[in-house]
Write a protein that holds these residues in place. Structure first.
Motif, PDB file in Angstrom:
ATOM      1  N   GLU A  78     -13.234 -20.822   2.000  1.00 25.55           N
ATOM      2  CA  GLU A  78     -12.568 -20.228   0.838  1.00 25.55           C
ATOM      3  C   GLU A  78     -12.237 -18.780   1.177  1.00 25.55           C
ATOM      4  O   GLU A  78     -13.134 -17.966   1.374  1.00 25.55           O
ATOM      5  N   ILE A  79     -10.967 -18.474   1.273  1.00 25.70           N
ATOM      6  CA  ILE A  79     -10.486 -17.103   1.479  1.00 25.70           C
ATOM      7  C   ILE A  79      -9.343 -16.929   0.497  1.00 25.70           C
ATOM      8  O   ILE A  79      -8.262 -17.499   0.681  1.00 25.70           O
ATOM      9  N   ILE A  80      -9.597 -16.174  -0.568  1.00 24.69           N
ATOM     10  CA  ILE A  80      -8.617 -16.020  -1.648  1.00 24.69           C
ATOM     11  C   ILE A  80      -8.397 -14.532  -1.897  1.00 24.69           C
ATOM     12  O   ILE A  80      -9.348 -13.799  -2.181  1.00 24.69           O
ATOM     13  N   ALA A  81      -7.156 -14.096  -1.801  1.00 24.73           N
ATOM     14  CA  ALA A  81      -6.812 -12.711  -2.096  1.00 24.73           C
ATOM     15  C   ALA A  81      -6.379 -12.600  -3.554  1.00 24.73           C
ATOM     16  O   ALA A  81      -5.537 -13.374  -4.014  1.00 24.73           O
ATOM     17  N   LEU A  82      -6.962 -11.656  -4.260  1.00 26.56           N
ATOM     18  CA  LEU A  82      -6.632 -11.397  -5.664  1.00 26.56           C
ATOM     19  C   LEU A  82      -6.004 -10.014  -5.779  1.00 26.56           C
ATOM     20  O   LEU A  82      -6.508  -9.054  -5.184  1.00 26.56           O
ATOM     21  N   PRO A  83      -4.937  -9.881  -6.536  1.00 24.48           N
ATOM     22  CA  PRO A  83      -4.338  -8.550  -6.703  1.00 24.48           C
ATOM     23  C   PRO A  83      -5.219  -7.653  -7.577  1.00 24.48           C
ATOM     24  O   PRO A  83      -5.867  -8.126  -8.509  1.00 24.48           O
ATOM     25  N   VAL A  84      -5.227  -6.377  -7.245  1.00 18.80           N
ATOM     26  CA  VAL A  84      -5.918  -5.379  -8.069  1.00 18.80           C
ATOM     27  C   VAL A  84      -4.849  -4.720  -8.935  1.00 18.80           C
ATOM     28  O   VAL A  84      -3.962  -4.047  -8.413  1.00 18.80           O
ATOM     29  N   ALA A  85      -4.927  -4.952 -10.244  1.00 18.63           N
ATOM     30  CA  ALA A  85      -3.907  -4.436 -11.161  1.00 18.63           C
ATOM     31  C   ALA A  85      -3.993  -2.919 -11.309  1.00 18.63           C
ATOM     32  O   ALA A  85      -2.970  -2.233 -11.379  1.00 18.63           O
ATOM     33  N   SER A  86      -5.207  -2.405 -11.374  1.00 20.58           N
ATOM     34  CA  SER A  86      -5.402  -0.961 -11.478  1.00 20.58           C
ATOM     35  C   SER A  86      -6.852  -0.653 -11.177  1.00 20.58           C
ATOM     36  O   SER A  86      -7.687  -1.554 -11.061  1.00 20.58           O
ATOM     37  N   GLY A  87      -7.149   0.619 -11.040  1.00 23.34           N
ATOM     38  CA  GLY A  87      -8.510   1.048 -10.756  1.00 23.34           C
ATOM     39  C   GLY A  87      -8.586   2.557 -10.749  1.00 23.34           C
ATOM     40  O   GLY A  87      -7.556   3.245 -10.827  1.00 23.34           O
ATOM     41  N   LEU A  88      -9.794   3.063 -10.641  1.00 21.52           N
ATOM     42  CA  LEU A  88      -9.992   4.505 -10.561  1.00 21.52           C
ATOM     43  C   LEU A  88      -9.218   5.028  -9.350  1.00 21.52           C
ATOM     44  O   LEU A  88      -9.447   4.569  -8.222  1.00 21.52           O
ATOM     45  N   PRO A  89      -8.277   5.947  -9.548  1.00 19.66           N
ATOM     46  CA  PRO A  89      -7.455   6.409  -8.429  1.00 19.66           C
ATOM     47  C   PRO A  89      -8.262   6.894  -7.224  1.00 19.66           C
ATOM     48  O   PRO A  89      -7.907   6.592  -6.082  1.00 19.66           O
ATOM     49  N   ALA A  90      -9.340   7.626  -7.462  1.00 22.47           N
ATOM     50  CA  ALA A  90     -10.151   8.124  -6.344  1.00 22.47           C
ATOM     51  C   ALA A  90     -10.772   6.973  -5.554  1.00 22.47           C
ATOM     52  O   ALA A  90     -10.857   7.020  -4.320  1.00 22.47           O
ATOM     53  N   TYR A  91     -11.192   5.919  -6.246  1.00 30.72           N
ATOM     54  CA  TYR A  91     -11.772   4.756  -5.562  1.00 30.72           C
ATOM     55  C   TYR A  91     -10.711   4.036  -4.738  1.00 30.72           C
ATOM     56  O   TYR A  91     -10.938   3.672  -3.579  1.00 30.72           O
ATOM     57  N   LEU A  92      -9.537   3.816  -5.329  1.00 29.20           N
ATOM     58  CA  LEU A  92      -8.463   3.132  -4.624  1.00 29.20           C
ATOM     59  C   LEU A  92      -8.005   3.922  -3.396  1.00 29.20           C
ATOM     60  O   LEU A  92      -7.693   3.339  -2.353  1.00 29.20           O
ATOM     61  N   THR A  93      -7.993   5.243  -3.498  1.00 29.21           N
ATOM     62  CA  THR A  93      -7.661   6.087  -2.346  1.00 29.21           C
ATOM     63  C   THR A  93      -8.712   5.939  -1.263  1.00 29.21           C
ATOM     64  O   THR A  93      -8.387   5.827  -0.073  1.00 29.21           O
ATOM     65  N   TRP A  94      -9.992   5.905  -1.650  1.00 26.43           N
ATOM     66  CA  TRP A  94     -11.076   5.712  -0.688  1.00 26.43           C
ATOM     67  C   TRP A  94     -10.925   4.377   0.038  1.00 26.43           C
ATOM     68  O   TRP A  94     -11.070   4.313   1.265  1.00 26.43           O
ATOM     69  N   VAL A  95     -10.641   3.308  -0.702  1.00 28.98           N
ATOM     70  CA  VAL A  95     -10.435   2.000  -0.070  1.00 28.98           C
ATOM     71  C   VAL A  95      -9.287   2.097   0.924  1.00 28.98           C
ATOM     72  O   VAL A  95      -9.407   1.678   2.080  1.00 28.98           O
ATOM     73  N   SER A  96      -8.166   2.663   0.501  1.00 28.94           N
ATOM     74  CA  SER A  96      -6.995   2.774   1.363  1.00 28.94           C
ATOM     75  C   SER A  96      -7.300   3.568   2.627  1.00 28.94           C
ATOM     76  O   SER A  96      -6.911   3.178   3.729  1.00 28.94           O
ATOM     77  N   ASP A  97      -8.012   4.680   2.475  1.00 25.74           N
ATOM     78  CA  ASP A  97      -8.346   5.530   3.623  1.00 25.74           C
ATOM     79  C   ASP A  97      -9.379   4.897   4.554  1.00 25.74           C
ATOM     80  O   ASP A  97      -9.456   5.253   5.721  1.00 25.74           O
ATOM     81  N   SER A  98     -10.167   3.965   4.045  1.00 28.76           N
ATOM     82  CA  SER A  98     -11.245   3.350   4.819  1.00 28.76           C
ATOM     83  C   SER A  98     -10.805   2.152   5.636  1.00 28.76           C
ATOM     84  O   SER A  98     -11.542   1.685   6.512  1.00 28.76           O
ATOM     85  N   VAL A  99      -9.621   1.618   5.344  1.00 30.14           N
ATOM     86  CA  VAL A  99      -9.140   0.401   5.996  1.00 30.14           C
ATOM     87  C   VAL A  99      -7.988   0.760   6.918  1.00 30.14           C
ATOM     88  O   VAL A  99      -7.109   1.538   6.555  1.00 30.14           O
ATOM     89  N   VAL A 100      -8.002   0.170   8.117  1.00 32.32           N
ATOM     90  CA  VAL A 100      -6.936   0.387   9.089  1.00 32.32           C
ATOM     91  C   VAL A 100      -6.084  -0.868   9.153  1.00 32.32           C
ATOM     92  O   VAL A 100      -6.596  -1.964   9.356  1.00 32.32           O
ATOM     93  N   SER A 101      -4.806  -0.731   8.968  1.00 34.27           N
ATOM     94  CA  SER A 101      -3.885  -1.872   9.016  1.00 34.27           C
ATOM     95  C   SER A 101      -3.691  -2.317  10.462  1.00 34.27           C
ATOM     96  O   SER A 101      -3.633  -1.509  11.363  1.00 34.27           O
ATOM     97  N   ARG A 102      -3.561  -3.642  10.623  1.00 40.65           N
ATOM     98  CA  ARG A 102      -3.325  -4.207  11.957  1.00 40.65           C
ATOM     99  C   ARG A 102      -2.301  -5.313  11.871  1.00 40.65           C
ATOM    100  O   ARG A 102      -2.639  -6.459  12.043  1.00 40.65           O
ATOM    101  N   GLY A 103      -1.092  -5.016  11.612  1.00 44.46           N
ATOM    102  CA  GLY A 103      -0.142  -6.124  11.616  1.00 44.46           C
ATOM    103  C   GLY A 103       0.995  -5.978  10.630  1.00 44.46           C
ATOM    104  O   GLY A 103       1.643  -6.941  10.322  1.00 44.46           O
ATOM    105  N   GLY A 104       1.210  -4.815  10.097  1.00 42.89           N
ATOM    106  CA  GLY A 104       2.356  -4.630   9.224  1.00 42.89           C
ATOM    107  C   GLY A 104       2.102  -5.026   7.797  1.00 42.89           C
ATOM    108  O   GLY A 104       1.077  -5.584   7.457  1.00 42.89           O
ATOM    109  N   ALA A 105       3.056  -4.737   6.947  1.00 46.28           N
ATOM    110  CA  ALA A 105       2.927  -4.991   5.514  1.00 46.28           C
ATOM    111  C   ALA A 105       2.973  -6.482   5.229  1.00 46.28           C
ATOM    112  O   ALA A 105       3.648  -7.236   5.904  1.00 46.28           O
ATOM    113  N   ALA A 106       2.237  -6.847   4.196  1.00 47.47           N
ATOM    114  CA  ALA A 106       2.224  -8.253   3.768  1.00 47.47           C
ATOM    115  C   ALA A 106       2.922  -8.373   2.446  1.00 47.47           C
ATOM    116  O   ALA A 106       2.979  -7.465   1.678  1.00 47.47           O
TER     117      ALA A 106
END
Length: 106
Positions: A78-106
């Motif tokens: 089971e691998i299911i991606a769920l969209p995040v509609a909104s969230g605390l901006p500082a948290y979402l920025t932290w997630v974005s800064d913590s993850v490195v993309s490997r393969g272009g936009a999806a």
């Protein structure tokens, strides 16, 4: 956010540590074990599983999915991606800064 169930707590910890250390996920919540009831190959089955809530970015999803397939013992995990509609901006920025993309936009 990606949801993935694994068969036990030890594997859950290993997968979580791998995904975060490889920067495919900012954070992985390892939830309490649960009982899953599902149909597999024509029969109703039951199994104890450990749910993972994986925080990542949309553009990192293809690499995350590929890595989960490598690490997971199930034939069809089971691998299911769920969209995040909104969230605390500082948290979402932290997630974005913590993850490195490997393969272009999806």
């Amino acid at each position: 956010m990606v949801v993935c169930n694994v068969p036990d707590s030890q594997l859950a910890g290993q997968i979580a540590a791998t995904l975060v250390s490889e920067r495919l996920a900012a954070c992985v919540n390892i939830l309490a074990p649960c009982r899953s009831v599902y149909r597999w190959q024509g029969a109703v089955e039951q199994a104890d599983e450990v749910p993972l809530l994986i925080k990542t970015r949309r553009d990192a999803y293809p690499a995350l999915e590929a890595r989960l397939l490598e690490l997971h013992p199930y034939e069809v995990p089971e691998i299911i991606a769920l969209p995040v509609a909104s969230g605390l901006p500082a948290y979402l920025t932290w997630v974005s800064d913590s993850v490195v993309s490997r393969g272009g936009a999806a």
